[in-house]
Design an enzyme around this catalytic site. Structure first.
Site, PDB file in Angstrom:
ATOM      1  CG  ASP A   1      -1.597   4.039  15.211  1.00  0.00           C
ATOM      2  OD1 ASP A   1      -0.802   4.129  16.071  1.00  0.00           O
ATOM      3  OD2 ASP A   1      -1.417   3.634  14.746  1.00  0.00           O
TER       4      ASP A   1
ATOM      5  CB  CYS B   1      14.477   5.272  19.403  1.00  0.00           C
ATOM      6  SG  CYS B   1      12.792   6.087  19.548  1.00  0.00           S
TER       7      CYS B   1
ATOM      8  CD  GLN C   1      -8.451  -2.428  17.816  1.00  0.00           C
ATOM      9  OE1 GLN C   1      -7.077  -1.447  18.136  1.00  0.00           O
ATOM     10  NE2 GLN C   1      -8.133  -3.262  18.929  1.00  0.00           N
ATOM     11  CB  THR C   2      -5.529  -6.609  11.584  1.00  0.00           C
ATOM     12  OG1 THR C   2      -6.510  -6.023  12.038  1.00  0.00           O
ATOM     13  CG2 THR C   2      -4.922  -7.194  11.241  1.00  0.00           C
TER      14      THR C   2
ATOM     15  CG  LEU D   1      -8.480  -8.935   8.038  1.00  0.00           C
ATOM     16  CD1 LEU D   1      -7.042  -8.994   8.539  1.00  0.00           C
ATOM     17  CD2 LEU D   1      -8.571  -8.294   7.152  1.00  0.00           C
TER      18      LEU D   1
ATOM     19  CD  GLU E   1      -3.612   3.438   7.418  1.00  0.00           C
ATOM     20  OE1 GLU E   1      -4.260   3.150   8.335  1.00  0.00           O
ATOM     21  OE2 GLU E   1      -3.184   3.761   6.415  1.00  0.00           O
TER      22      GLU E   1
ATOM     23  CB  CYS F   1      12.644   9.671  24.505  1.00  0.00           C
ATOM     24  SG  CYS F   1      11.248   8.624  25.144  1.00  0.00           S
TER      25      CYS F   1
ATOM     26  CD  GLU G   1       3.030   5.366   4.241  1.00  0.00           C
ATOM     27  OE1 GLU G   1       2.887   4.468   4.553  1.00  0.00           O
ATOM     28  OE2 GLU G   1       3.035   6.541   4.462  1.00  0.00           O
TER      29      GLU G   1
ATOM     30  CB  CYS H   1      15.621   3.006  24.108  1.00  0.00           C
ATOM     31  SG  CYS H   1      14.284   2.863  24.720  1.00  0.00           S
TER      32      CYS H   1
ATOM     33  CE1 TYR I   1      -4.024   5.552  12.160  1.00  0.00           C
ATOM     34  CE2 TYR I   1      -5.567   3.982  11.797  1.00  0.00           C
ATOM     35  CZ  TYR I   1      -4.191   4.515  11.634  1.00  0.00           C
ATOM     36  OH  TYR I   1      -3.306   4.329  10.239  1.00  0.00           O
TER      37      TYR I   1
ATOM     38  CD1 TRP J   1       0.617   0.371   3.626  1.00  0.00           C
ATOM     39  CD2 TRP J   1      -0.261  -1.176   3.643  1.00  0.00           C
ATOM     40  NE1 TRP J   1       0.886  -0.482   4.478  1.00  0.00           N
ATOM     41  CE2 TRP J   1       0.381  -1.207   4.596  1.00  0.00           C
ATOM     42  CE3 TRP J   1      -1.211  -2.713   3.127  1.00  0.00           C
ATOM     43  CZ2 TRP J   1       0.675  -3.033   4.874  1.00  0.00           C
ATOM     44  CZ3 TRP J   1      -0.821  -3.674   3.115  1.00  0.00           C
ATOM     45  CH2 TRP J   1       0.072  -3.626   4.623  1.00  0.00           C
TER      46      TRP J   1
END
Length: 374
Positions: free
Chosen positions: A149, A208, A53-54, A91, A48, A214, A188, A205, A131, A35
């Site tokens: 999200d 990151c 939840q997936t 799904l 999206e 942070c 993204e 971390c 979202y 995508w």
DNA sequence: AACACGGGGTT
DNA sequence: AACCCAGTGTT
């Protein structure tokens, strides 16, 4: 409720640095996802919704099959709900598929076939919440708008060392850091950071790009943010299913009774072997006979147990006992279902079914094969 | 604000 | 076995 003055100042102070580092990290670590290659608004929308939840790895193949069969919004709107559900089979959260299909028809009918290009316009469609509206608006239309999200919530909660950030505070925080020139990439990247580096239990971390920005890490306990609420205990149920067979003629393959669940129910629109929950003090065959009488108005003979399926849903667990049955008296009618049919095995394969009933269908196939060997 | 809604992955 | 999700809709 909203952001504190001190947090607002912190965000303003580190804005350019945060943007530059995150985008540069994303450029190097972005996964090669389908995508990301074909970003028509329609395809971003499909991706999206599937990603609600997936996890990414679960979605990939479903997405490719879906856009192959429904390459455009118009082709989706013209399809039957059953075919859409069939491509969604396995799904989960099937209301997403029903809403997507409904929304596609709504767009064709009321928006000239063009997906709305504003967060508010998108938000008005079924299945698109805060979202998803933000994700489509920023990724597909380049509008600098937040898409928060679970990943983004976790990343920002840790960055600000905020134990329980509210949705308005999160949206305001993200909005402050979105670069006007690259809102989609930033959206993204933020989600990818949460999915791959800033993980819930053991954040990596050291890898990151924001490690020294942070505040949770500064406190020494990044995994403590955001706080999680204690879960409620989840109940367990014994559930029965009837695999009711009939032989139209002595020579032909048997047919089995299947029912389509009501569209507004759990697993709505999917086909199943009818049955239901065992009540306290009831035997499994008793429960099955009662359910078939209540749902379809028939009396059945309950024979041997075909298979047992264990399954965990979000809010309860079940042990599903499937029994081979025959009709004793009465003609099936839909008292508590959308439709029913007597189907042969080949037809069963083509019906949209939940994972549990698909397992029963697999056991039935094995049983029929072993029987034909006799 | 709390709950229902699937299924699969990680620890 | 417990916990986690690339959330939305209903009550």
């Amino acid at each position: 409720m909203s952001l504190g003055a001190e947090q607002r100042a912190y965000l303003a102070q580190h804005r350019e640095e945060a943007q530059q580092r995150l985008l540069s990290w994303f450029e190097r670590h972005a996964r090669d996802l389908p995508w990301r290659r074909d970003r028509t608004p329609y395809r971003v929308w499909v991706a999206e919704v599937m990603l609600q939840q997936t996890q990414v790895d679960t979605v990939r193949d479903y997405y490719l099959h879906f856009v192959q069969r429904f390459p455009t919004l118009d082709s989706l709107a013209e399809a039957s709900l059953e075919e859409v559900l069939k491509l969604w089979e396995g799904l989960g959260y099937y209301s997403r598929a029903r809403a997507l299909h409904r929304a596609a028809r709504q767009v064709v009918r009321h928006h000239n076939g063009e997906l709305p290009n504003t967060p508010q316009g998108l938000r008005a469609l079924p299945g698109i919440g805060a979202y998803t509206a933000g994700a489509i608006a920023s990724i597909a239309f380049g509008i600098p708008t937040p898409a928060v999200d679970g990943n983004v919530r976790r990343v920002m909660a840790r960055t600000l060392a905020e134990p329980d950030p509210t949705p308005p505070a999160l949206e305001e925080a993200v909005r402050q850091w979105i670069p006007p020139a690259a809102p989609g990439a930033f959206t993204e990247a933020l989600m990818e950071l949460g999915a791959t580096i800033c993980s819930p239990r053991a954040p990596r971390c050291l890898l990151c790009p924001w490690h020294d920005l942070c505040r949770a890490r500064d406190l020494g306990e990044p995994e403590a943010f955001p706080v999680t609420k204690p879960r409620k205990a989840i109940p367990h149920y014994d559930v029965t299913a009837a695999v009711t067979l009939r032989w139209p003629s002595s020579e032909s393959a048997p047919e089995v009774l299947v029912a389509q669940r009501p569209l507004d129910a759990m697993l709505g629109g999917l086909w199943e072997f009818p049955g239901g929950k065992r009540e306290d003090g009831e035997t499994l065959p008793d429960a099955l006979r009662r359910e078939l009488m209540e749902e379809m108005g028939v009396a059945i003979n309950v024979g041997e147990q075909l298979t047992v399926v264990q399954h965990a849903y979000t809010h309860f667990r079940i042990t599903l006992y499937a029994f081979l049955c025959t009709l004793e008296s009465g003609e099936p009618t839909c008292l508590a279902c959308q439709a029913f049919q007597w189907a042969r095995l080949a037809q069963i394969h083509a019906l949209p079914m939940a994972v549990t009933d698909r397992r029963i269908a697999g056991a039935l196939e094995v049983w029929l094969e072993s029987r034909s060997d006799l």
